[in-house]
Scaffold this active site. Structure first.
Site, PDB file in Angstrom:
ATOM      1  N   GLY A 169      -3.687  -0.122   3.370  1.00 17.05           N
ATOM      2  CA  GLY A 169      -4.024  -1.005   4.477  1.00 17.05           C
ATOM      3  C   GLY A 169      -2.995  -2.132   4.560  1.00 17.05           C
ATOM      4  O   GLY A 169      -1.839  -1.971   4.188  1.00 17.05           O
ATOM      5  N   GLY A 170      -3.479  -3.287   5.000  1.00 19.07           N
ATOM      6  CA  GLY A 170      -2.588  -4.438   5.153  1.00 19.07           C
ATOM      7  C   GLY A 170      -1.958  -4.856   3.839  1.00 19.07           C
ATOM      8  O   GLY A 170      -0.901  -5.499   3.827  1.00 19.07           O
ATOM      9  N   GLY A 404      35.344   2.596  14.963  1.00 19.09           N
ATOM     10  CA  GLY A 404      34.259   1.612  14.849  1.00 19.09           C
ATOM     11  C   GLY A 404      33.741   1.477  13.433  1.00 19.09           C
ATOM     12  O   GLY A 404      33.292   0.406  13.014  1.00 19.09           O
ATOM     13  N   ALA A 405      33.828   2.571  12.678  1.00 20.18           N
ATOM     14  CA  ALA A 405      33.329   2.515  11.310  1.00 20.18           C
ATOM     15  C   ALA A 405      34.186   1.602  10.441  1.00 20.18           C
ATOM     16  O   ALA A 405      33.783   1.203   9.358  1.00 20.18           O
ATOM     17  CB  ALA A 405      33.257   3.910  10.717  1.00 20.18           C
TER      18      ALA A 405
HETATM   19  C1  HXC Z   1     -14.518  -4.152  -3.640  1.00 21.75           C
HETATM   20  C2  HXC Z   1     -13.798  -2.191  -4.568  1.00 21.75           C
HETATM   21  C3  HXC Z   1     -12.845  -2.030  -3.536  1.00 21.75           C
HETATM   22  C4  HXC Z   1     -12.785  -3.040  -2.521  1.00 21.75           C
HETATM   23  C5  HXC Z   1     -12.649  -0.366  -4.875  1.00 21.75           C
HETATM   24  N1  HXC Z   1     -13.647  -1.132  -5.357  1.00 21.75           N
HETATM   25  N2  HXC Z   1     -12.155  -0.891  -3.745  1.00 21.75           N
HETATM   26  N3  HXC Z   1     -14.612  -3.237  -4.613  1.00 21.75           N
HETATM   27  N4  HXC Z   1     -13.632  -4.081  -2.630  1.00 21.75           N
HETATM   28  N5  HXC Z   1     -11.911  -2.969  -1.532  1.00 21.75           N
HETATM   29  C6  HXC Z   1     -14.382  -0.911  -6.590  1.00 21.75           C
HETATM   30  C7  HXC Z   1     -15.353   0.245  -6.535  1.00 21.75           C
HETATM   31  O1  HXC Z   1     -16.572  -0.161  -5.971  1.00 21.75           O
HETATM   32  C8  HXC Z   1     -15.478   0.577  -8.009  1.00 21.75           C
HETATM   33  O2  HXC Z   1     -16.346  -0.349  -8.611  1.00 21.75           O
HETATM   34  C9  HXC Z   1     -14.103   0.314  -8.544  1.00 21.75           C
HETATM   35  O3  HXC Z   1     -13.468  -0.559  -7.601  1.00 21.75           O
HETATM   36  C10 HXC Z   1     -13.248   1.549  -8.686  1.00 21.75           C
HETATM   37  O4  HXC Z   1     -13.272   2.246  -7.456  1.00 21.75           O
HETATM   38  P1  HXC Z   1     -13.425   3.836  -7.394  1.00 21.75           P
HETATM   39  O5  HXC Z   1     -13.683   4.181  -5.995  1.00 21.75           O
HETATM   40  O6  HXC Z   1     -14.400   4.280  -8.435  1.00 21.75           O
HETATM   41  O7  HXC Z   1     -11.978   4.289  -7.850  1.00 21.75           O
HETATM   42  P2  HXC Z   1     -11.082   5.472  -7.310  1.00 21.75           P
HETATM   43  O8  HXC Z   1     -11.878   6.718  -7.201  1.00 21.75           O
HETATM   44  O9  HXC Z   1      -9.875   5.493  -8.173  1.00 21.75           O
HETATM   45  O10 HXC Z   1     -10.661   5.041  -5.832  1.00 21.75           O
HETATM   46  C11 HXC Z   1      -9.904   3.908  -5.601  1.00 21.75           C
HETATM   47  C12 HXC Z   1      -9.793   3.582  -4.081  1.00 21.75           C
HETATM   48  C13 HXC Z   1     -11.229   3.539  -3.486  1.00 21.75           C
HETATM   49  C14 HXC Z   1      -8.960   4.682  -3.419  1.00 21.75           C
HETATM   50  C15 HXC Z   1      -9.069   2.271  -3.971  1.00 21.75           C
HETATM   51  O11 HXC Z   1     -12.047   2.699  -4.317  1.00 21.75           O
HETATM   52  C16 HXC Z   1     -11.238   2.995  -2.103  1.00 21.75           C
HETATM   53  O12 HXC Z   1     -10.930   3.709  -1.169  1.00 21.75           O
HETATM   54  N6  HXC Z   1     -11.612   1.708  -1.949  1.00 21.75           N
HETATM   55  C17 HXC Z   1     -11.758   1.088  -0.674  1.00 21.75           C
HETATM   56  C18 HXC Z   1     -10.424   0.787  -0.089  1.00 21.75           C
HETATM   57  C19 HXC Z   1     -10.538  -0.053   1.162  1.00 21.75           C
HETATM   58  O13 HXC Z   1     -11.012   0.452   2.182  1.00 21.75           O
HETATM   59  N7  HXC Z   1     -10.154  -1.338   1.072  1.00 21.75           N
HETATM   60  C20 HXC Z   1     -10.164  -2.248   2.150  1.00 21.75           C
HETATM   61  C21 HXC Z   1      -8.835  -2.014   2.834  1.00 21.75           C
HETATM   62  S1  HXC Z   1      -8.639  -3.094   4.202  1.00 21.75           S
HETATM   63  P3  HXC Z   1     -17.155  -0.074  -9.958  1.00 21.75           P
HETATM   64  O14 HXC Z   1     -18.104  -1.204 -10.077  1.00 21.75           O
HETATM   65  O15 HXC Z   1     -17.801   1.257  -9.773  1.00 21.75           O
HETATM   66  O16 HXC Z   1     -16.154  -0.054 -11.060  1.00 21.75           O
HETATM   67  C22 HXC Z   1      -7.509  -4.125   3.670  1.00 21.75           C
HETATM   68  C23 HXC Z   1      -7.166  -5.102   4.714  1.00 21.75           C
HETATM   69  C24 HXC Z   1      -6.014  -5.955   4.307  1.00 21.75           C
HETATM   70  O17 HXC Z   1      -7.051  -4.118   2.585  1.00 21.75           O
HETATM   71  C25 HXC Z   1      -5.610  -6.781   5.483  1.00 21.75           C
HETATM   72  C26 HXC Z   1      -4.302  -7.447   5.233  1.00 21.75           C
HETATM   73  C27 HXC Z   1      -3.674  -7.921   6.508  1.00 21.75           C
END
Ligand code: HXC
Length: 515
Positions: A169-170, A404-405
């Site tokens: 993402g971001g 040009g290069a």
């Molecule tokens: C809170 C999170 C989290 C998040 C993961 N966890 N992402 N907690 N906020 N964004 C936590 C899970 O609940 C879990 O907690 C632990 O981290 C490990 O995650 P798993 O899913 O078990 O691990 P894995 O299978 O390795 O997968 C990792 C992952 C997946 C691919 C990152 O967790 C995922 O897709 N997370 C969401 C990603 C997301 O959508 N993020 C927001 C993006 S938007 P426990 O307690 O079980 O250990 C963004 C905007 C930015 O970033 C803007 C900037 C301009």
């Protein structure tokens, strides 16, 4: 009443608790994923015993959805300063065992503090990234404050992002705003939208690795500058990179003494470049033979391979190398090569690293694909970067350069190159012999009984009479014609004569580089 001894014990217990991050089970899971923990990574990166941590006991903002009653000290990121090969760096390491290393408000504040200190003290900023992105429970993201500091720090201190897990993402834009991105095969993932969203929106199916793995970003997208097999190698490589860089733009790059003689001539260079101008050779061999201890540290090795960029040392001093690779597209410049080189030139210039160009370039890659995708505006970036660079700059034409290069590869001194040298066998002219002969002798060729034979003869004539280093030297285009074996001593002497170069340009807020 709690005794002082008990207070010290509490500190020890709490410190240990903080050091455990998300706890033993999550640490085990992290290891099962094939990943190290944030602290293990810092141990590998920093000189032993030099890490000085800040904000260890900060806890996450209270969240309405917290499934864990216990406190996560550190809020999912380990921050502080330490030494790498005795030189200070500021560093943050996201701890995936705490809520997936997700970025909440306090987490972001900790990173910002490290970045501020890095800028204020003139120390490189290194981010070890392993995060699920913006913390879902905390709603609004806090990435903006990090992007702001990435931009603030740009050109002041080197910024290195080491991706050691998800970065999506971001969140990808902090690494993208930094100077160098490292990734690890099978461990690092970078993408704006994940495979699931892509499938839902476009129907396209792609695996996470195919979409945002180390391989794709180090070969196709150009996002990653380095890709390694494992985390340990990755952190070692980052240390090697740092060894070439100054800590900030006010410091000279580090000097590394060498036993490699400054007057070493290299006979192997005499036979490296084939007589036949259409036959390729490996420019990396040439670079290796010239540099101190024959070491070249290549950057973005797998991306836009028609241009080579990287660091090396000459007489102990860091130089930035930009070179055409005759083995790929005959060394032509294209969009990716221009963008790759432009960014590198600007980095070198910002950090006072002298530039050496090794040139063997027939021109820009022809074709509608390049034109439609904007070789004009992308090629302009490289030209701009050269014209803008005031660090000492030397160009060596190893074989051919046309038209040009000559500006595009900064052979022309008109674009601010300090010294240009050519090898005796080099071809240097306003146009390639084939094109030039067709234009100048068009009538003669058309009227000839055997046009093809006359055309060949005219090309030969042009090559021998016009496209020679001596004509270029007579016109003042080049400063020296040197033997291949003399490249190393020539460069060392020339850079020595340019040391301390200062060039005053008109003041402005900033230019408007055609991005
Ligand atoms: C809170 C999170 C989290 C998040 C993961 N966890 N992402 N907690 N906020 N964004 C936590 C899970 O609940 C879990 O907690 C632990 O981290 C490990 O995650 P798993 O899913 O078990 O691990 P894995 O299978 O390795 O997968 C990792 C992952 C997946 C691919 C990152 O967790 C995922 O897709 N997370 C969401 C990603 C997301 O959508 N993020 C927001 C993006 S938007 P426990 O307690 O079980 O250990 C963004 C905007 C930015 O970033 C803007 C900037 C301009």
């Amino acid at each position: 009443m709690v005794t002082n001894k008990e207070k010290i014990e509490l500190l020890k217990t709490r410190t240990e608790e903080a050091r455990q991050g998300g706890g033993p089970k999550r640490i085990q899971k992290q290891h099962e994923r094939g990943k190290l923990t944030a602290r293990e990574r810092l141990d590998l990166l920093l000189d032993p015993g030099t890490f000085s941590e800040g904000g260890m006991f900060i806890v996450p903002q209270d969240t309405a959805f917290s499934k864990d009653a216990r406190k996560f000290y550190g809020d999912g990121v380990v921050t502080g300063s330490g030494l790498v090969d005795g030189r200070r760096v500021y560093v943050f390491a996201q701890d995936f065992t705490v809520m997936g290393g997700s970025l909440g408000e306090k987490h972001a504040h900790k990173i910002c503090r490290v970045m501020d200190k890095g800028i204020q003290t003139g120390s490189p900023i290194i981010g070890l990234i392993d995060s699920g992105g913006a913390r879902i429970q905390e709603g609004l993201g806090h990435y903006g404050s990090i992007f702001f500091r990435n931009t603030l720090a740009s050109g002041i201190v080197p910024q290195i992002s080491i991706i050691l897990g998800p970065c999506a993402g971001g969140a990808v834009y902090s690494p993208a705003l930094s100077d160098f991105v490292f990734m690890v095969d099978g461990v690092s993932r970078m993408h704006i939208t994940g495979p699931q969203v892509i499938k839902e929106v476009t129907g396209e199916r792609v695996t996470p690795e195919e979409l945002g793995g180390a391989k794709v970003h180090s070969t196709r997208s150009g996002v990653a500058h380095f890709a390694t097999e494992g985390e340990k190698e990755c952190l070692e490589l980052a240390k090697t990179l740092l060894s070439y860089l100054p800590s900030n733009s006010n410091e000279p790059p580090p000097y590394k003494s060498t036993d490699d003689p400054i007057d070493r001539t290299e006979e192997a260079l005499e036979s490296l470049i084939p007589e036949n101008p259409r036959k390729a050779y490996d420019m990396k061999t040439l670079i290796g033979l010239v540099m101190d201890d024959q070491i070249f540290f290549e950057v973005q090795e797998g991306f836009a391979r028609n241009i080579i960029i990287g660091f090396a040392r000459l007489n102990g001093y860091t130089v930035g190398v930009i070179a055409n690779q005759p083995r790929v597209f005959a060394g032509c410049l294209d969009i990716n090569a221009s963008v790759k080189a432009a960014r590198f030139i600007r980095f070198c210039d910002a950090f006072g690293i002298p530039i050496v160009n090794f040139v063997d370039c027939p021109g820009y890659l022809p074709g509608t694909q390049q034109e439609y995708e904007g070789i004009i505006r992308h090629g302009a970036k490289m030209l701009y970067a050269y014209c803008e660079a005031t660090v000492p700059r030397i160009s060596v034409v190893t074989r051919k350069i046309y038209g040009g290069a000559m500006s595009g590869m900064a052979v022309s001194k008109l674009v601010g190159t300090d010294v240009t040298a050519v090898l005796p066998s080099a071809e240097i002219a306003i146009m390639g012999p084939e094109g030039a002969a067709n234009i100048i002798f068009r009538e003669e060729i058309q009227k000839a009984d055997d046009p093809e034979a006359v055309r060949e003869e005219k090309i030969r004539l042009y090559r021998e009479q016009f496209a020679t280093p001596y004509v270029a030297a007579e016109k003042g285009w080049v400063d020296a014609i040197i033997e291949p074996k003399e490249i190393r001593p020539f460069l060392i002497t020339s850079f020595e004569r340019l040391r301390g170069k200062k060039e005053i340009r008109p003041k402005k807020k900033h230019g408007t580089i055609p991005l």
